[in-house]
Design an enzyme around this catalytic site. Sequence first.
Site, PDB file in Angstrom:
ATOM      1  N   GLU A  42     -39.284 -69.517 -78.371  1.00  0.00           N
ATOM      2  CA  GLU A  42     -39.254 -68.408 -77.425  1.00  0.00           C
ATOM      3  C   GLU A  42     -39.110 -67.066 -78.142  1.00  0.00           C
ATOM      4  O   GLU A  42     -38.282 -66.922 -79.051  1.00  0.00           O
ATOM      5  CB  GLU A  42     -38.100 -68.538 -76.436  1.00  0.00           C
ATOM      6  CG  GLU A  42     -38.039 -67.347 -75.465  1.00  0.00           C
ATOM      7  CD  GLU A  42     -36.839 -67.331 -74.545  1.00  0.00           C
ATOM      8  OE1 GLU A  42     -36.748 -66.390 -73.728  1.00  0.00           O
ATOM      9  OE2 GLU A  42     -36.009 -68.256 -74.630  1.00  0.00           O
ATOM     10  N   ASP A 107     -22.512 -64.018 -85.227  1.00  0.00           N
ATOM     11  CA  ASP A 107     -22.584 -62.574 -85.031  1.00  0.00           C
ATOM     12  C   ASP A 107     -21.211 -61.979 -85.319  1.00  0.00           C
ATOM     13  O   ASP A 107     -20.207 -62.380 -84.718  1.00  0.00           O
ATOM     14  CB  ASP A 107     -23.010 -62.265 -83.584  1.00  0.00           C
ATOM     15  CG  ASP A 107     -23.107 -60.768 -83.298  1.00  0.00           C
ATOM     16  OD1 ASP A 107     -23.123 -59.979 -84.266  1.00  0.00           O
ATOM     17  OD2 ASP A 107     -23.164 -60.390 -82.124  1.00  0.00           O
ATOM     18  N   ASP A 109     -19.362 -58.364 -85.232  1.00  0.00           N
ATOM     19  CA  ASP A 109     -19.524 -57.005 -84.712  1.00  0.00           C
ATOM     20  C   ASP A 109     -18.294 -56.173 -85.050  1.00  0.00           C
ATOM     21  O   ASP A 109     -17.165 -56.595 -84.806  1.00  0.00           O
ATOM     22  CB  ASP A 109     -19.731 -57.040 -83.194  1.00  0.00           C
ATOM     23  CG  ASP A 109     -20.256 -55.723 -82.651  1.00  0.00           C
ATOM     24  OD1 ASP A 109     -19.584 -54.694 -82.867  1.00  0.00           O
ATOM     25  OD2 ASP A 109     -21.315 -55.710 -82.006  1.00  0.00           O
TER      26      ASP A 109
END
Length: 382
Positions: A42, A107, A109
């Site tokens: 995708e 991830d 951050d």
Amino acid sequence: MENVDTSPEVMLTFYRRLYPFKSIFNWLNHEHAPTRLFTNREFAFTLPGDIYLRYNSFSTVEELKKQVCHFNPTRFEIGPVYSLRPRDKKTARPGMFVPLQRELVFDIDMTDYDPVRTCCSGADICRRCWVFIALAVKVLDAAIREQFGYENLLWVYSGRRGIHLWISDKEAMELTDDQRKALVGWMTVVHGSQESNKKLNVRSASRSLPPPLQAAVNILNETFSELILSDQNLFASQEACETLLEQIPDLQTVSHLRTKWTNDPGRSSEDKWLDFKKEVKSYENGSSQRINLRAAMEDIILFYTYPRIDAEVSKHRNHLLKAPFCVHPKTGRVCVPVDPERIEDFNPEAVPTVNQLLQELDTFSKSESEPVEHHSGITFTV
């Protein structure tokens, strides 16, 4: 920072002339000829006006480039490999369209470090607080390779205030959602949203740290003094001192330190940490008080410096993540891969913007007699 131009005209030029579609294809596909790892993958596009197009898929890298140049997205994201081609989702029978494979992603951050940094906050980032990200890379890269045996790790700067990790080993690609949840749970010590007054709960009944966390402490301890005490001077304020005291399990030690720091509010973070060490040493070697306080010191080092993982990004195969080499729409910076061996030398403020790259390309092209497709020669060795 210079004013950046991420207008549709600039982005279209970037996609046509610079974006490394072939390298992205080779990285995702693992082979030269298209496989299900690419054709059933995708891609999601974010268009100007916050229009979001999901479940795009392509048979070849040429199709991908053509569609990206047609839609000209502000950025695009990469999702899982499905049982069917995502573009056929609407015609799939119920239960037949499911995610099968996906890189294991992490991830980190910078906003999750706001409770433990003083130089910046929110979306801002500088060389000083980037050290938190560098530490996260060092700890996670070593832990993932040693504990799980994964080898194909790609670290990518997010373009603004963080970093992404993509793990492409076959075993990692095939992890179920439950397995991913268990793995990231094992790797998580401080939750990104955890309030700064929470104590850690990472020890066994014997009060010893699990070996992987002990290894992490050994790495983090080398930088704790310089980063937390000296550079960030994190315990300078009364509020920060109280947060630190809440993590100390011995009431007598807390009372002594609180009195000393109240009477001398100008003491630096380094001095306050030395005060804490002296209190620990005041107890007899081998005593339960000394053992507990030494354990608390290690927990404090973990709390303030251990990687703060956004667990939700890692748990689910159908989570989308921004593709490497995209342009961050706010900063104009390119999401470049980062060498974990040289992470301490990486400067997020020095990452080129799309405008800088296009200017350099124009300068270079003027010196050549023939037009060149530059994107096809870009590799991941940035």
